[in-house]
Scaffold this motif. Structure first.
Motif, short mmCIF file in Angstrom:
data_model
loop_
_atom_site.label_atom_id
_atom_site.label_comp_id
_atom_site.label_asym_id
_atom_site.label_seq_id
_atom_site.Cartn_x
_atom_site.Cartn_y
_atom_site.Cartn_z
N ASP A 1 -19.38 -102.90 24.43
CA ASP A 1 -18.39 -103.50 23.53
C ASP A 1 -17.00 -102.94 23.83
O ASP A 1 -16.56 -101.97 23.24
CB ASP A 1 -18.79 -103.20 22.09
CG ASP A 1 -17.89 -103.85 21.06
OD1 ASP A 1 -16.80 -104.34 21.42
OD2 ASP A 1 -18.28 -103.86 19.88
N ARG B 1 -13.96 -104.31 23.37
CA ARG B 1 -12.90 -104.58 22.40
C ARG B 1 -12.89 -103.62 21.23
O ARG B 1 -11.82 -103.21 20.77
CB ARG B 1 -13.01 -106.02 21.91
CG ARG B 1 -11.82 -106.45 21.07
CD ARG B 1 -11.97 -107.84 20.52
NE ARG B 1 -13.06 -107.79 19.54
CZ ARG B 1 -13.90 -108.78 19.31
NH1 ARG B 1 -13.80 -109.89 19.98
NH2 ARG B 1 -14.85 -108.66 18.42
N ASP B 2 -14.05 -103.26 20.76
CA ASP B 2 -14.09 -102.47 19.52
C ASP B 2 -14.53 -101.02 19.76
O ASP B 2 -13.75 -100.10 19.57
CB ASP B 2 -15.01 -103.14 18.50
CG ASP B 2 -14.50 -104.52 18.10
OD1 ASP B 2 -13.28 -104.65 17.87
OD2 ASP B 2 -15.30 -105.47 18.04
N LEU B 3 -15.76 -100.80 20.17
CA LEU B 3 -16.27 -99.43 20.28
C LEU B 3 -15.66 -98.65 21.43
O LEU B 3 -15.23 -97.52 21.26
CB LEU B 3 -17.80 -99.44 20.38
CG LEU B 3 -18.54 -99.85 19.11
CD1 LEU B 3 -20.03 -99.96 19.37
CD2 LEU B 3 -18.26 -98.86 17.99
N SER C 1 -14.80 -98.71 12.88
CA SER C 1 -14.72 -99.75 13.91
C SER C 1 -13.98 -100.98 13.39
O SER C 1 -14.16 -101.37 12.23
CB SER C 1 -16.12 -100.17 14.35
OG SER C 1 -16.04 -101.24 15.28
N PRO C 2 -13.19 -101.62 14.26
CA PRO C 2 -12.58 -102.89 13.89
C PRO C 2 -13.63 -103.96 13.56
O PRO C 2 -13.36 -104.88 12.80
CB PRO C 2 -11.77 -103.29 15.12
CG PRO C 2 -11.56 -102.02 15.88
CD PRO C 2 -12.74 -101.15 15.58
N ASP C 3 -14.83 -103.83 14.14
CA ASP C 3 -15.94 -104.73 13.83
C ASP C 3 -16.88 -104.01 12.87
O ASP C 3 -17.57 -103.07 13.26
CB ASP C 3 -16.68 -105.11 15.11
CG ASP C 3 -17.84 -106.06 14.85
OD1 ASP C 3 -18.19 -106.32 13.68
OD2 ASP C 3 -18.42 -106.54 15.85
N ASP D 1 -20.42 -102.83 13.75
CA ASP D 1 -20.63 -101.71 14.65
C ASP D 1 -20.63 -100.36 13.95
O ASP D 1 -20.99 -99.35 14.54
CB ASP D 1 -19.55 -101.68 15.74
CG ASP D 1 -19.68 -102.82 16.72
OD1 ASP D 1 -20.81 -103.32 16.91
OD2 ASP D 1 -18.65 -103.20 17.32
N ASN D 2 -20.22 -100.34 12.70
CA ASN D 2 -20.11 -99.06 11.99
C ASN D 2 -21.44 -98.32 11.87
O ASN D 2 -21.46 -97.09 11.85
CB ASN D 2 -19.47 -99.26 10.62
CG ASN D 2 -17.97 -99.41 10.73
OD1 ASN D 2 -17.32 -98.72 11.51
ND2 ASN D 2 -17.42 -100.32 9.94
#
Length: 137
Positions: A110, A112-114, A86-88, A91-92
């Protein structure tokens, strides 16, 4: 079917009844799918429900019931693999839960990321509304 509900979905359930996140929570309680969680997510829920901007919207007893339901009724994943997708990075752990728990669906708000990932290995990443449609199939 095996689902993961992102913390933002579980918190939304406590804030507003009758919404797609709430319908998903009730579907889980009715046995329509297996919910996967981890101690990391439970701790995140406890932390978020105590934030000043959130705690006035959620009764402490409701937050406690959610945590107790998760501990008692959900499938608890104890060992999470290392995932860096993930970019965040925060969230990984959700992706790690999906991987370890062989989840069919990860439900999140989410965008933007997930949601931008759309899939992680065999797990579909969907909005709450999409997940409800997925359940009806």
């Amino acid at each position: 079917m095996r689902f993961i509900l992102d913390t933002n979905i579980l918190i939304a359930t406590l804030i507003t009844r009758g919404t797609p996140p709430d319908h998903l929570y009730e579907a889980w309680r009715d046995g329509r799918f297996t919910l996967i969680t981890s101690e990391l997510q439970i701790e995140e829920i406890r932390h978020v429900t105590r934030r000043e901007g959130i705690r006035f919207r959620i009764h402490p007893a409701e937050a406690g019931r959610l945590v107790n339901d998760l501990r008692r009724l959900a499938t608890l994943i104890e060992r999470l693999p290392t995932v860096d997708v993930s970019p965040d990075p925060y969230d990984n752990f959700l992706l790690a839960m999906a991987q370890a728990g062989q989840a069919d669906v990860l439900v999140t708000g989410d965008k933007r990321d997930l949601l931008a990932l759309s899939r992680h290995q065999g797990t579909h990443i969907l909005t709450a509304r999409e997940a409800l449609s997925f359940l009806r199939v």
